[in-house]
Design a protein around this motif. Structure first.
Motif, short mmCIF file in Angstrom:
data_model
loop_
_atom_site.label_atom_id
_atom_site.label_comp_id
_atom_site.label_asym_id
_atom_site.label_seq_id
_atom_site.Cartn_x
_atom_site.Cartn_y
_atom_site.Cartn_z
N UNK A 85 0.84 -1.20 0.00
CA UNK A 85 0.00 0.00 0.00
C UNK A 85 0.88 1.25 0.00
N UNK A 86 1.95 1.23 0.79
CA UNK A 86 2.88 2.37 0.82
C UNK A 86 3.54 2.60 -0.54
N UNK A 87 3.69 1.54 -1.32
CA UNK A 87 4.27 1.65 -2.67
C UNK A 87 3.22 2.02 -3.71
N UNK A 88 1.96 2.14 -3.30
CA UNK A 88 0.89 2.51 -4.22
C UNK A 88 0.37 1.35 -5.05
N UNK A 89 0.66 0.12 -4.63
CA UNK A 89 0.25 -1.06 -5.40
C UNK A 89 -1.08 -1.64 -4.91
N UNK A 90 -1.45 -1.31 -3.69
CA UNK A 90 -2.71 -1.76 -3.09
C UNK A 90 -3.41 -0.59 -2.44
N UNK A 91 -4.70 -0.74 -2.23
CA UNK A 91 -5.47 0.23 -1.47
C UNK A 91 -6.42 -0.53 -0.56
N UNK A 92 -6.71 0.05 0.61
CA UNK A 92 -7.64 -0.57 1.56
C UNK A 92 -8.82 0.37 1.78
N UNK A 93 -9.98 -0.23 2.02
CA UNK A 93 -11.17 0.57 2.34
C UNK A 93 -12.14 -0.27 3.14
N UNK A 94 -13.06 0.40 3.84
CA UNK A 94 -14.03 -0.28 4.68
C UNK A 94 -15.12 -0.94 3.85
N UNK A 95 -15.57 -2.08 4.31
CA UNK A 95 -16.68 -2.80 3.70
C UNK A 95 -17.97 -2.00 3.91
N UNK A 96 -18.78 -1.87 2.87
CA UNK A 96 -20.04 -1.11 2.97
C UNK A 96 -21.02 -1.74 3.94
N UNK A 97 -21.04 -3.06 4.02
CA UNK A 97 -22.06 -3.74 4.82
C UNK A 97 -21.58 -4.12 6.22
N UNK A 98 -20.27 -4.09 6.45
CA UNK A 98 -19.73 -4.44 7.76
C UNK A 98 -18.53 -3.55 8.04
N UNK A 99 -18.72 -2.54 8.84
CA UNK A 99 -17.67 -1.55 9.10
C UNK A 99 -16.42 -2.14 9.76
#
Length: 152
Positions: A85-99
């Protein structure tokens, strides 16, 4: 069975041969990926696993599933995800249905790098298997690996 039992000795020798084959393959692929794409085998594997997931119900893998797929502990997988993620190869985000759920997706940059690295990975794998096949003790294992079909 005793420690000198021939069946136990044969089993141990088989395990040593399998371990040797795995080590040689992984080392060869690691060198090729590092030299050509600044990726480790684990990083490549993680990008590959995450790239195969899809949006929609059941499409995203939980971190436990990702850990199992790349053969790392959950904490090691989390650290690996953070590095990518720090290298810009991945991204993380919260699930819409389960925070509580966090999804991880491969970025466009990550997909591009994976696509560039895939031929290197595949070539290095073929080279490592060909070299291993020169060792008579490893020939049956190499043949087995070459005959394996995807589990999907």
């Amino acid at each position: 069975m005793t420690a000198t039992d021939p069946a136990l000795t044969a089993l141990a020798q088989g395990w040593c041969a399998l371990s040797l084959l795995h080590s040689r393959i992984e080392t060869h692929i690691e060198r090729a990926l590092q030299a050509g794409h600044d990726l480790s085998v684990r990083e490549y594997s993680l990008l590959d696993v995450l790239n195969r997931q899809h949006h929609g119900p059941g499409g995203h893998l939980q971190m436990r599933q990702v850990s199992e797929a790349v053969l790392l502990s959950q904490s090691a997988t989390t650290r690996l995800v953070t590095r990518l993620e720090d290298r810009g190869l991945l991204t993380r985000y919260l699930c819409d249905t389960d925070r509580r759920g966090i999804y991880t997706d491969v970025t466009d940059t990550g997909r591009t790098l994976l696509a560039e690295a895939r031929p290197t990975h595949d070539t290095a794998l073929r080279e490592a298997l060909a070299t291993a096949a020169e060792n008579p003790e490893l020939v049956p294992l190499v043949r087995t690996v070459e005959e394996l079909r995807p589990l999907v």
